[in-house]
Design a protein around this motif. Sequence first.
Motif, short mmCIF file in Angstrom:
data_model
loop_
_atom_site.label_atom_id
_atom_site.label_comp_id
_atom_site.label_asym_id
_atom_site.label_seq_id
_atom_site.Cartn_x
_atom_site.Cartn_y
_atom_site.Cartn_z
N MET A 1 0.84 -1.19 0.00
CA MET A 1 0.00 0.00 0.00
C MET A 1 0.88 1.25 0.00
SD MET A 1 -2.91 1.22 2.77
CE MET A 1 -4.14 0.03 2.24
N THR A 2 0.55 2.21 -0.82
CA THR A 2 1.33 3.43 -0.90
C THR A 2 0.83 4.45 0.13
OG1 THR A 2 -0.13 4.50 -2.51
CG2 THR A 2 1.63 3.07 -3.37
N THR A 3 1.61 5.48 0.34
CA THR A 3 1.20 6.56 1.24
C THR A 3 -0.10 7.19 0.75
OG1 THR A 3 3.48 7.04 1.85
CG2 THR A 3 1.87 8.80 2.18
N GLU A 4 -0.20 7.41 -0.54
CA GLU A 4 -1.39 8.03 -1.12
C GLU A 4 -2.62 7.15 -0.92
OE1 GLU A 4 1.52 7.67 -2.61
OE2 GLU A 4 2.18 9.77 -2.58
N THR A 5 -2.44 5.83 -1.10
CA THR A 5 -3.57 4.90 -0.93
C THR A 5 -4.03 4.87 0.51
OG1 THR A 5 -2.73 3.51 -2.74
CG2 THR A 5 -4.35 2.53 -1.26
N LEU A 6 -3.10 4.82 1.44
CA LEU A 6 -3.46 4.80 2.87
C LEU A 6 -4.19 6.08 3.24
CD1 LEU A 6 -3.35 3.70 5.75
CD2 LEU A 6 -1.05 4.68 5.97
N THR A 7 -3.69 7.21 2.80
CA THR A 7 -4.31 8.49 3.13
C THR A 7 -5.72 8.58 2.56
OG1 THR A 7 -2.11 9.53 3.08
CG2 THR A 7 -4.03 11.00 3.01
N GLU A 8 -5.89 8.16 1.31
CA GLU A 8 -7.21 8.20 0.69
C GLU A 8 -8.17 7.23 1.35
OE1 GLU A 8 -10.29 9.28 -1.98
OE2 GLU A 8 -8.46 10.25 -1.21
N TRP A 9 -7.67 6.07 1.75
CA TRP A 9 -8.53 5.08 2.44
C TRP A 9 -9.04 5.65 3.76
CZ3 TRP A 9 -7.89 2.16 7.03
CH2 TRP A 9 -8.86 1.16 7.21
N ILE A 10 -8.17 6.31 4.50
CA ILE A 10 -8.59 6.92 5.76
C ILE A 10 -9.61 8.03 5.49
CG2 ILE A 10 -7.83 8.45 7.63
CD1 ILE A 10 -7.35 5.54 8.24
N ARG A 11 -9.37 8.83 4.46
CA ARG A 11 -10.30 9.92 4.14
C ARG A 11 -11.70 9.36 3.84
NH1 ARG A 11 -12.94 12.14 0.37
NH2 ARG A 11 -12.23 10.66 -1.20
N VAL A 12 -11.77 8.29 3.07
CA VAL A 12 -13.06 7.69 2.73
C VAL A 12 -13.69 7.05 3.97
CG1 VAL A 12 -14.18 5.86 1.40
CG2 VAL A 12 -12.46 7.32 0.32
N THR A 13 -12.88 6.36 4.78
CA THR A 13 -13.41 5.69 5.97
C THR A 13 -13.96 6.68 6.98
OG1 THR A 13 -11.77 3.93 5.65
CG2 THR A 13 -12.85 4.03 7.79
N ILE A 14 -13.34 7.84 7.09
CA ILE A 14 -13.84 8.88 7.99
C ILE A 14 -15.29 9.25 7.65
CG2 ILE A 14 -13.64 11.37 8.47
CD1 ILE A 14 -10.60 10.97 8.59
N ASP A 15 -15.60 9.26 6.36
CA ASP A 15 -16.94 9.64 5.90
C ASP A 15 -17.89 8.46 5.75
OD1 ASP A 15 -16.18 12.31 5.76
OD2 ASP A 15 -15.40 12.08 3.71
N THR A 16 -17.43 7.26 6.14
CA THR A 16 -18.26 6.05 6.00
C THR A 16 -18.75 5.59 7.37
OG1 THR A 16 -16.92 5.35 4.09
CG2 THR A 16 -18.31 3.68 5.15
N PRO A 17 -20.06 5.53 7.59
CA PRO A 17 -20.58 5.09 8.89
C PRO A 17 -20.21 3.63 9.18
CG PRO A 17 -22.28 6.20 7.60
CD PRO A 17 -21.14 5.93 6.67
N SER A 18 -20.02 3.34 10.45
CA SER A 18 -19.75 1.98 10.87
C SER A 18 -20.97 1.10 10.63
CB SER A 18 -19.39 1.96 12.36
OG SER A 18 -19.47 0.66 12.90
N GLU A 19 -20.77 -0.10 10.10
CA GLU A 19 -21.88 -1.02 9.88
C GLU A 19 -22.49 -1.46 11.20
OE1 GLU A 19 -20.69 -4.30 7.52
OE2 GLU A 19 -20.24 -3.11 5.72
N LYS A 20 -21.68 -1.48 12.25
CA LYS A 20 -22.16 -1.96 13.55
C LYS A 20 -22.99 -0.91 14.27
CE LYS A 20 -20.47 -3.93 17.91
NZ LYS A 20 -19.26 -4.36 18.68
N THR A 21 -22.55 0.34 14.26
CA THR A 21 -23.22 1.38 15.04
C THR A 21 -24.00 2.38 14.20
OG1 THR A 21 -21.32 2.90 14.99
CG2 THR A 21 -21.36 1.22 16.74
N GLY A 22 -23.68 2.46 12.92
CA GLY A 22 -24.32 3.46 12.08
C GLY A 22 -23.74 4.86 12.27
N GLU A 23 -22.76 4.98 13.17
CA GLU A 23 -22.12 6.25 13.46
C GLU A 23 -20.74 6.30 12.81
OE1 GLU A 23 -23.49 8.74 15.15
OE2 GLU A 23 -25.35 7.62 15.46
N PRO A 24 -20.18 7.50 12.62
CA PRO A 24 -18.82 7.59 12.07
C PRO A 24 -17.81 6.90 12.98
CG PRO A 24 -19.92 9.72 11.99
CD PRO A 24 -20.79 8.82 12.83
N TYR A 25 -16.77 6.35 12.40
CA TYR A 25 -15.73 5.71 13.18
C TYR A 25 -15.02 6.74 14.05
CZ TYR A 25 -16.15 1.50 10.31
OH TYR A 25 -16.62 0.37 9.69
N GLY A 26 -14.62 6.32 15.24
CA GLY A 26 -13.88 7.20 16.12
C GLY A 26 -12.42 7.25 15.75
#
Length: 292
Positions: A1-26
């Motif tokens: 995984m590249t630095t760019e891929t990791l950064t983009e994955w985190i950016r997307v995950t921040i805006d993706t609600p948790s399947e378990k709670t329905g809330e944003p990840y902490g």
Amino acid sequence: MTTETLTEWIRVTIDTPSEKTGEPYGASALGQAVAAILAAHTWSRTPVEQHPDPRPARLLIKAHKKRQADAGRRVKKSATIDTAGFVAMVEQCDTDTLTGLRDRLIVIWSIWAMTRRSEFSDRVLPDAVVVPRKGVRLFFASSKTDQGAEGEWVVMPRRDDVLDPVTAYTEYRDALAAAGITTGKILRRIDRWGNIGDELSAESVNDIIQALADAAGVLYDDNGVKLTAHGLRASGATIADENGASGAAIRKQGRWSPNSKVADGYIRPRDEWEGNAMASVPSIPAPRTETD
């Protein structure tokens, strides 16, 4: 995984609600995800120069944490127990049964070794070594702060009371041996008829702790906060602090990084009122109203 891929994955995950709670990840969960990705690169023997740089991703997580705090989100912490609660939970274990012996071991080692439920459920019988007249040593093959999986031994001194980690282990180990089990995981599933199954899951460790805490009357603290398995880890750190252990000794026992400040958050002042920094300020008498 590249630095760019990791950064983009985190950016997307921040805006993706948790399947378990329905809330944003902490922020904590996101930070653990980054640590796991870095560890995976280490375990796969990927050359260091090919590891992603986590700093851009961590900057995104830091900003996300601030936004959540500004929006009113607070870090959830488990309740803890004191020594009296510790004893009360142990006393709920019927040590005439294999289940009771296992449950007593879970409570005692969770506090004395400050275990995380996942790493406890992963321990195998060879990981525990009884040292005559000293106590027991428990080997952790890896942890959140030992991403290189070099391993670390944690010692639990022998005690002459109901909280003795050696007695808790040897009586349970011997009962397993009597049933023909001398290898494999330490913690096992046991049904109502005493039949022994395979490994006990981390979730089951938490369920057992909460059931014992409920029976002992310590499932909730004075603020209505519920005890979890992680709360026993914090209880161990707090009990050690209250009895004079140094910060360095607590970090070593709990397998925190020597320079980490994270361990400080596990030490909970037992009485936030009587022990408050302002409690000793003397009261000032109100001025008297002059009368004729």
